[in-house]
Enzyme design. Structure first.
Site, PDB file in Angstrom:
ATOM      1  N   LYS A 167      83.558  67.055  63.030  1.00 22.68           N
ATOM      2  CA  LYS A 167      83.065  66.750  65.518  1.00 22.68           C
ATOM      3  C   LYS A 167      84.136  66.623  65.746  1.00 22.68           C
ATOM      4  O   LYS A 167      84.472  68.279  66.336  1.00 22.68           O
ATOM      5  CB  LYS A 167      82.255  65.431  64.783  1.00 22.68           C
ATOM      6  CG  LYS A 167      82.111  65.526  66.489  1.00 22.68           C
ATOM      7  CD  LYS A 167      81.449  63.959  67.102  1.00 22.68           C
ATOM      8  CE  LYS A 167      83.394  63.262  66.767  1.00 22.68           C
ATOM      9  NZ  LYS A 167      82.723  61.697  66.807  1.00 22.68           N
ATOM     10  N   SER A 214      84.152  58.952  70.442  1.00 19.91           N
ATOM     11  CA  SER A 214      84.745  60.520  70.529  1.00 19.91           C
ATOM     12  C   SER A 214      83.962  61.187  70.364  1.00 19.91           C
ATOM     13  O   SER A 214      83.077  61.887  69.733  1.00 19.91           O
ATOM     14  CB  SER A 214      85.601  60.794  69.224  1.00 19.91           C
ATOM     15  OG  SER A 214      86.653  59.609  68.891  1.00 19.91           O
ATOM     16  N   LYS A 266      92.635  62.662  72.590  1.00 27.23           N
ATOM     17  CA  LYS A 266      91.549  62.281  71.355  1.00 27.23           C
ATOM     18  C   LYS A 266      91.740  62.749  70.518  1.00 27.23           C
ATOM     19  O   LYS A 266      92.076  63.473  69.499  1.00 27.23           O
ATOM     20  CB  LYS A 266      90.273  61.302  71.596  1.00 27.23           C
ATOM     21  CG  LYS A 266      89.400  61.257  69.975  1.00 27.23           C
ATOM     22  CD  LYS A 266      90.651  59.885  69.351  1.00 27.23           C
ATOM     23  CE  LYS A 266      90.063  59.864  67.612  1.00 27.23           C
ATOM     24  NZ  LYS A 266      88.990  59.293  68.050  1.00 27.23           N
TER      25      LYS A 266
END
Length: 304
Positions: free
Chosen positions: A248, A106, A180
């Site tokens: 994140k 990711s 994502k």
């Protein structure tokens, strides 16, 4: 694809390289080995790949050696800085023409675009393909795979993706990463809502397992509840994905806008990020994302 690939991917013909043997990467690489593919694996800690070596994988001396000997290279690493170092600075200079790099990390959409363009300069291909489904999905081959890049390349990779889950082509380079981020916005909200529901149920004197069983068939039912409801109740915070990675991922949606695009206001995602960041601040960044319930518990004086 070039004439180098006149036939579909085949376990006896396609050389696979893999970098990143964490919880997810280990399970995903294991599925490809079980399907008959021979994998060359690079790991900074070789002891982590002992189980895969016993199944027939080989250990590469360096990322560069792995790149030079592979038709397809998978990466499943940690942060965008790792992706830049491993893929842009190390793998790409060593690739032979027509090699395909699949990055399951990711990461940031802009970085995925840079990798795509750099790969083209080497007459290679890249696909940004982050996944969702956690450790259970990785183990069972039921991951949702968000694939960005050239459609024909993604289609050519279908036999490999089919061993890992369901590949969904979502657009050009970087779109897999954008998908994502959007996915994590939804997941983060679901996990926070599930945590608050469980804390409220406990405070109200409900049996939490009965609450989950009653709610799962209604509008509150979700994959988050199926994957994590029991784990939350049983205090099982083993990671399928680290809480620090959720910070994140949500940060890339909340804090960063692509150049030339309008900033999107995401108040729910901003709150979710703050709560997951609270996990990190509490020293629980290596817990699974389901551990966000501990933050809600602490807020309510329940000890966490």
């Amino acid at each position: 694809m070039s004439s180098r690939y006149p036939e579909p991917i085949n376990p006896t013909r396609t050389s696979i390289g893999w970098i990143g043997i964490g919880v997810m990467g280990h399970a995903m690489a294991g599925r490809l080995i079980a399907a008959g593919y021979t994998l060359s694996i690079y790991a900074r800690t070789p002891s982590k790949v002992a189980a895969l070596l016993s199944l027939g994988a080989t250990l590469a001396a360096s990322p560069a050696d792995l790149a030079a000997s592979s038709d397809v290279v998978f990466t499943m690493i940690g942060h965008p800085s790792d992706v830049q170092q491993i893929i842009l600075n190390t793998l790409l200079p060593s690739l032979t023409p027509n090699t395909v790099v699949i990055d399951h990390t990711s990461s940031h959409p802009d970085l995925a675009k840079r990798i795509y363009n750099s790969a083209l300069e080497k007459h290679c291909y890249s696909v940004d393909a982050p996944v969702s489904g956690g450790d259970v999905g990785a183990r069972d081959g039921k991951l949702a795979i968000f694939a960005g890049g050239d459609y024909d390349v993604v289609r050519w990779l279908t036999p490999l993706f089919d061993e890992l889950g369901q590949a969904n082509y979502v657009g050009g380079a970087g779109k897999g990463q954008s998908c994502k981020i959007a996915n994590q916005i939804v997941v983060g909200g679901n996990l926070v809502g599930l945590s608050e529901g469980l804390v409220f149920a406990e405070k109200a004197g409900l049996d939490k397992e009965r609450f989950v069983e009653a709610a799962r068939g209604g509008a509150a039912g979700s994959m988050a509840m199926e994957l994590f409801g029991k784990r939350m109740i049983e205090r099982d915070f083993r990671p399928g994905g680290f809480a620090e990675y959720m910070v994140k991922d949500l940060g890339m949606g909340v804090d960063v806008a692509d150049e030339g695009e309008a900033v999107v206001v995401l108040p729910g995602a901003a709150l979710s990020k703050q709560l997951f960041a609270g996990m990190v601040a509490n020293g629980d960044g290596k817990f699974g994302t389901q551990g966000v319930i501990t933050v809600i518990e602490r807020i309510n004086g329940m000890g966490g």
